[in-house]
Design a protein around this motif. Sequence first.
Motif, PDB file in Angstrom:
ATOM      1  N   MET A  23       0.825  -1.197   0.000  1.00 51.18           N
ATOM      2  CA  MET A  23       0.000   0.000   0.000  1.00 51.18           C
ATOM      3  C   MET A  23       0.867   1.259   0.000  1.00 51.18           C
ATOM      4  O   MET A  23       0.572   2.231  -0.697  1.00 51.18           O
TER       5      MET A  23
ATOM      6  N   LEU B 183       3.686   1.606  -1.255  1.00 48.65           N
ATOM      7  CA  LEU B 183       4.285   1.786  -2.569  1.00 48.65           C
ATOM      8  C   LEU B 183       3.251   2.193  -3.601  1.00 48.65           C
ATOM      9  O   LEU B 183       3.544   2.275  -4.792  1.00 48.65           O
ATOM     10  N   GLY B 184       2.016   2.379  -3.157  1.00 43.45           N
ATOM     11  CA  GLY B 184       1.028   2.966  -4.053  1.00 43.45           C
ATOM     12  C   GLY B 184       0.044   2.003  -4.675  1.00 43.45           C
ATOM     13  O   GLY B 184      -0.780   2.406  -5.483  1.00 43.45           O
ATOM     14  N   ALA B 185       0.124   0.721  -4.296  1.00 41.59           N
ATOM     15  CA  ALA B 185      -0.830  -0.216  -4.879  1.00 41.59           C
ATOM     16  C   ALA B 185      -2.152  -0.109  -4.125  1.00 41.59           C
ATOM     17  O   ALA B 185      -2.158   0.073  -2.915  1.00 41.59           O
TER      18      ALA B 185
ATOM     19  N   LEU C 149       2.183  -0.931 -11.988  1.00 44.65           N
ATOM     20  CA  LEU C 149       1.278  -0.609 -10.884  1.00 44.65           C
ATOM     21  C   LEU C 149       0.444   0.615 -11.242  1.00 44.65           C
ATOM     22  O   LEU C 149       0.995   1.662 -11.599  1.00 44.65           O
ATOM     23  N   PRO C 150      -0.866   0.501 -11.163  1.00 47.75           N
ATOM     24  CA  PRO C 150      -1.712   1.594 -11.656  1.00 47.75           C
ATOM     25  C   PRO C 150      -1.856   2.724 -10.628  1.00 47.75           C
ATOM     26  O   PRO C 150      -2.924   2.943 -10.085  1.00 47.75           O
ATOM     27  N   ILE C 151      -0.727   3.419 -10.371  1.00 48.28           N
ATOM     28  CA  ILE C 151      -0.757   4.487  -9.371  1.00 48.28           C
ATOM     29  C   ILE C 151      -1.674   5.608  -9.824  1.00 48.28           C
ATOM     30  O   ILE C 151      -2.420   6.190  -9.041  1.00 48.28           O
TER      31      ILE C 151
ATOM     32  N   HIS D 197     -10.323   2.243  -8.099  1.00 46.56           N
ATOM     33  CA  HIS D 197      -9.369   2.797  -7.151  1.00 46.56           C
ATOM     34  C   HIS D 197     -10.102   3.410  -5.964  1.00 46.56           C
ATOM     35  O   HIS D 197      -9.721   3.227  -4.812  1.00 46.56           O
TER      36      HIS D 197
ATOM     37  N   TYR E 298     -10.305   0.210   2.225  1.00 47.02           N
ATOM     38  CA  TYR E 298      -9.144   0.233   3.111  1.00 47.02           C
ATOM     39  C   TYR E 298      -9.386   1.171   4.289  1.00 47.02           C
ATOM     40  O   TYR E 298      -8.966   0.905   5.407  1.00 47.02           O
TER      41      TYR E 298
END
Lengths: 275, 313
Positions: A175, A177-179, B6-8, B15, B22
């Motif tokens: 998380m 690291l941006g995932a 990685l789809p930042i 997203h 989360y």
Amino acid sequence: MRSKTKVSNDQRAPRWLKALAYGGLVFLHFPILMIAIYAFNTEESAFSFPIKGWTLRWFAEAAAREDIMDAVWLSVKVAAFATAIAMVLGTMAAAALYRRVFFGKDAITMMLIIPISLPGIITGIALLAAFKMMGLEPSFWTIVIGHATFCVVMVYNNVVARFRRMPHSLVEASMDLGADGFVTFRRIVLPQIATALLAGGILAFALSFDELIVTTFTAGHEKTLPIWLLNQLTRPRDAPITNVVALMIMLITMIPILLAYHLTKGTESVAGSSK
Amino acid sequence: MMSTSLPIANKGIRHWCANFLYRKPTFFLLLMLVPPLIWFGTVYLGSLFALLWQSLYTFDDFTMSVLPEFTLANYRNLFELANADIVIRTFSMALAVTIASVILAFPMAYYMARYATGAEKGFFYVAVMLPMWASYIVKAYGWTVILAKGGIIYWLIDRLGLTSALEAFLALPYVGGNTLSTSHVGRFFVFTYIWLPFMILPIQAALERVPANLLQASADLGAKPSQSFRHVLLPLAIPGVVAGSIFTFSLTLGDYIIPQLVGPSGLFIGTMVYTMQGSIGNIPMAAAFTVVPIVLIGIYLSLAKRWGAFDAL
């Protein structure tokens, strides 16, 4: 202090103990071995011993029997559907229960275990009574519902054990690291739990394939392979073919178990669990 | 390679969902719990309650149909002599099987936990686990073949010249019967065989946790091996024994296939339930009968919990 010889004796088992342990193993495998032997017996009468001669004839005859092949196919289909449901529900339950502590958690864990800790006959007749109340006729799907219910715990047990060993810091790092959650699940969590999930699925499949007691109540006129065998035993005929089918069921349940054992062996330390 | 994909920058709905889940862990927890809870709550618990509910219904003997009128008659019937007999027969078999399993399992479990190492340990584990998981109906069938007249046991006993001894043994009341496959002892044998692995593995797990130096300490303090066994090892193995006995006891109580295949006539709880619902259609009485093992197992589980069995599972 103990003398040196005494210490080394302590490490080696007394002969009688070793004999008992290995004797127990022989006992555990004896009937399985007998079934395997009888499947190749030339004699048509079921159990005369000693064996007169060896043949492969009954395997060919069993393969040509339509009722047997139908039963095999039905058992495979039921087990596949039950396993699929169990893998989804079991993984969800494991993901929810492994880390958080909340009210009712123990009750939920208990509920997942009840179907395999209460005798099968209770699960069977309870489902039958409920299906009758709802006006559901016994069918393929009633068998699947019954099987899925006790298969969930197989997947749950395997997956939850792996989840507990997986350090949560891996998820946090991902998380950081941006995932997002989905990517983390696919790239981090899924690879970690994959073999446990697979092993749980295999166990569930084997359990469903062999299940007899719950099935007799929920099956109606459908005949899974174990039911075919039970019918054969209460009205004995075609003894040689029965032996072949018995051996076949044995192999179909034992080989997956070995595979599942292999998959979960040596995973006490999953990558990264040293933190 | 992986980090670039990685789809930042992906700020889509997916997203947003991921972030939402989360940030709201309780919502996420509920989301994960609801499907299994619905399944178990409706399919399983619902069925169990439906069963208990129906145990209070009336069965009309003349029309052979179930009437939705509440009565306690089914539970009163349980205490009739013939029915109480079934309960006692099943209960004593479950008890005998449990005791025999402990006696057979202990040396194996002890050897596995204390002496087998490396490859031998793995071998033992697989060799106990495989028969445990192997097909139940096939194992039962295997024993009907083995115990039958003309089968391998009779052949072996004949070879050893013990035929008359076997016949004398089978003539005994309570244990005997016409042949091995229609005797109480035959049925007891098959039950013990089938549930034995369920006893070995928990005992093994309990013994595994006993540190070896505990036994050395006991020996250093002057205990004979038999004393160490009785006062140190056995008390520590009890949770494993109790855990295993939950399986052997509960599985014997509910089984209805083995009593059909092996042993004399005379119903078991399981066969009674099956006959009641199948050939007679008296689901209320069958339901009342299933309450017996539920209650017995319930009592047993609460005792087992006090003895610490669940820590050994």
